[in-house]
Design a protein around this motif. Structure first.
Motif, mmCIF file in Angstrom:
data_model
loop_
_atom_site.group_PDB
_atom_site.id
_atom_site.type_symbol
_atom_site.label_atom_id
_atom_site.label_comp_id
_atom_site.label_asym_id
_atom_site.label_seq_id
_atom_site.Cartn_x
_atom_site.Cartn_y
_atom_site.Cartn_z
ATOM 1 N N GLN A 20 0.700 -1.156 0.100
ATOM 2 C CA GLN A 20 0.107 0.118 0.215
ATOM 3 C C GLN A 20 0.717 1.331 -0.058
ATOM 4 N N LYS A 21 0.767 2.247 -0.854
ATOM 5 C CA LYS A 21 1.299 3.663 -0.898
ATOM 6 C C LYS A 21 0.466 4.594 -0.438
ATOM 7 N N PHE A 22 0.893 5.320 0.781
ATOM 8 C CA PHE A 22 0.065 6.437 1.063
ATOM 9 C C PHE A 22 0.679 7.709 0.558
ATOM 10 N N ARG A 164 9.657 13.757 -9.125
ATOM 11 C CA ARG A 164 8.401 13.990 -8.350
ATOM 12 C C ARG A 164 7.388 13.157 -8.681
ATOM 13 N N GLY A 165 6.778 12.600 -7.421
ATOM 14 C CA GLY A 165 5.803 11.749 -7.479
ATOM 15 C C GLY A 165 6.227 10.408 -7.578
ATOM 16 N N GLY A 166 7.603 10.171 -7.233
ATOM 17 C CA GLY A 166 8.353 8.649 -7.234
ATOM 18 C C GLY A 166 7.866 7.871 -6.162
ATOM 19 N N SER A 167 7.173 8.056 -5.430
ATOM 20 C CA SER A 167 6.763 6.999 -4.202
ATOM 21 C C SER A 167 5.748 5.908 -5.004
ATOM 22 N N ASP A 168 5.214 6.295 -5.815
ATOM 23 C CA ASP A 168 4.280 5.515 -6.599
ATOM 24 C C ASP A 168 5.085 4.486 -7.279
ATOM 25 N N THR A 169 6.405 4.961 -7.953
ATOM 26 C CA THR A 169 7.129 3.832 -8.365
ATOM 27 C C THR A 169 8.024 3.098 -7.376
ATOM 28 N N ALA A 222 -1.718 14.257 -15.757
ATOM 29 C CA ALA A 222 -2.467 13.831 -14.579
ATOM 30 C C ALA A 222 -1.666 13.380 -13.534
ATOM 31 N N LYS A 223 -1.395 14.092 -12.431
ATOM 32 C CA LYS A 223 -0.336 13.969 -11.467
ATOM 33 C C LYS A 223 -0.832 12.916 -10.494
ATOM 34 N N VAL A 224 -1.892 12.187 -10.722
ATOM 35 C CA VAL A 224 -2.474 11.229 -9.809
ATOM 36 C C VAL A 224 -1.474 10.011 -9.503
HETATM 37 MG MG MG Z 1 1.719 11.621 -5.914
#
Ligand code: MG
Ligand code: ADP
Ligand code: ASP
Length: 441
Positions: A20-22, A164-169, A222-224
């Motif tokens: 799970q990623k928060f 940026r947004g790299g926690s998703d990866t 779409a930065k989601v």
């Molecule tokens: Mg993000």
């Protein structure tokens, strides 16, 4: 490389493992942190093993970037990684403290401790390998493992970040390495919408999307989800579930195209206000000019997005291209150094643009969508400065101040909103059937 995985998941030992990623929005303040901890504890009651990836608290990363920018217009990238990676270390420890307080044993780990090995491209590193030895050791003890997202380490021990947004990866890479059935991305919206719900309140949640559509959406603004996380998920076929961290309702499932039941002709409109346009005018029209220009930009690790070239009757070429705004200073340096040797008359740098894109897998087999996009923008009096297409995407660059209107009019025209329905553009006869917009198969 999957160290020890076969022994770990023998049929007799087949256990459920959830990743799970928060995001920062789920960890903005102490109340949200406590809620996130409760949610993880609930998951741990249902699953055998839980790995949690966290982003930095709230807007911490933006604040750290701002601090560095107050000291330097172009801070050394290595130092930016040292700075920004601290954000995720704060949240991983706080979440572990909150979970232990709930009676759930949890341990936090940095990218380096997990052995998330990356290449050496500071601030936009790519994951090369994920270690499993320490993760398994902690999971076997029954602990929830909380991993700092967005960060890794080079083989030489240098700290890197993943863009940026790299926690998703980070989350997708862990889900893939640990053979999780899917990866859950918890965020501040209910899922992936037909447009950014902050800009278009009528936008609707999409129940499922193919990796390709999501990849086009993420890479067009779409930065989601970080685009690279979707690429990773597509390459290794890791289904993603993007959902709200505030309630337990279903979000959006992102999976392979053949598993998507509902195929939309047009799925979403995206916008990107974070790009800048560069134009080189009066270039000689001869072989090697584009190769030298884009070769130099690639060497400087600058991601170029759209490219347009025109050749005039006088055999002179103009080239325009877009780059992320954050790379504009570095692009300027590279271009200005090359202007003379390339023989360009002038270089223009413009950061007042917006890129608007329409995405849908069904566009491939439905001609005429591009014409409708152009007509819709024309009816709003919006001038198109650049166009690029892929089989499932049409992107237009417009003036920045026209961006919001462009998104809303396209969203409305293609009937993507909850109350909308497809509309025939005024003064334009297009012989394409445009209803229904979703084909059930
Ligand atoms: Mg993000
Ligand atoms: P997190 O902190 O959870 O990583 P992000 O800010 O990175 O959150 O991503 C969530 C945000 O993405 C939403 O608040 C929303 O404004 C934005 N967003 C942009 N386009 C979309 C879209 N098409 N669907 C859903 N959210 C979108
Ligand atoms: N904290 C990092 C960022 O703001 C990574 C992330 O949120 O995924 O970009």
């Amino acid at each position: 490389m999957r160290f020890g995985l076969e022994q770990w998941r023998t049929p007799a030992n087949l256990m459920s493992l959830v990743v799970q990623k928060f995001g920062g929005t789920s960890l903005e303040d102490i109340e949200k942190l406590k809620n996130t901890a409760k949610r993880v504890a609930e998951t741990k009651r249902l699953a055998d093993h839980v790995v949690v990836v966290v982003s930095a608290l709230g807007k911490t990363t933006d604040e750290l970037v701002d601090l560095a920018r107050q000291l330097s217009a172009s801070p050394p990238e290595r130092e930016m990684d040292m700075l920004l990676s601290t954000g995720e270390q704060i949240s991983m420890a706080l979440l572990a403290i909150a979970l232990n307080e709930l009676g759930e044993e949890a341990v936090s780990m940095t990218g380096q401790q997990v052995e998330i090995v990356t290449d050496k491209a500071h601030t936009k590193a790519k994951i090369r390998h994920v270690g499993t030895k320490r993760l398994f050791r902690e999971l076997r003890k029954g602990r929830v493992v909380i991993v700092a997202g967005f960060q890794g380490v080079t083989p030489d021990g240098e700290i890197t970040t993943l863009g940026r947004g790299g926690s998703d990866t980070t989350a997708v890479a862990l889900a893939e390495t640990l053979h999780a059935d899917y990866c859950e991305i918890f965020t501040d919206v209910d899922g992936v919408f037909t447009a950014d719900p902050r800009l278009v309140p009528e936008a609707k949640k999409i129940s499922e999307l193919s990796f390709m559509e999501m990849l086009e959406m993420a890479s067009s603004g779409a930065k989601v989800l970080q685009a690279r996380s979707v690429e990773y998920a597509r390459n290794y076929n890791v289904p993603l579930h993007v959902r709200s961290s505030f309630h337990s309702g279903e979000g959006t499932w992102i999976k392979s195209e053949d598993e998507v039941m509902e195929k939309a002709i047009v799925s979403a409109v995206t916008h990107d206000f974070e790009e800048a346009k560069v134009t080189l005018m009066g270039l000689p029209d001869k072989p090697g000019v584009a190769a030298s220009l884009f070769g130099a930009l690639a060497k400087a690790n600058i991601n170029v997005d759209m490219i347009i070239q025109n050749v005039s009757e006088k055999k002179l070429a103009d080239i325009s291209f877009t780059v992320p705004k954050e790379d504009l200073q570095r692009t300027k340096k590279v271009v200005e150094e090359l202007t003379e040797s390339l023989g360009a008359r002038q270089a223009i740098f413009d950061d007042k643009i917006a890129k608007i894109s329409l995405i849908g897998a069904g566009m491939r087999s439905n001609p005429g969508i591009a014409a409708r996009v152009f007509r819709t923008l024309a009816n709003e009096g919006i001038n198109i400065e650049m166009i690029s297409t892929s089989p499932i995407k049409i992107s237009c660059v417009v003036r920045e101040q026209a961006g919001e209107k462009a998104v809303k009019s396209l969203h409305d025209h293609f009937g993507l909103g909850s109350s909308g329905g497809p509309k025939e553009p005024q003064g334009f006869q297009e012989p394409i059937p445009h209803e229904p917009y979703r084909e059930d198969i």
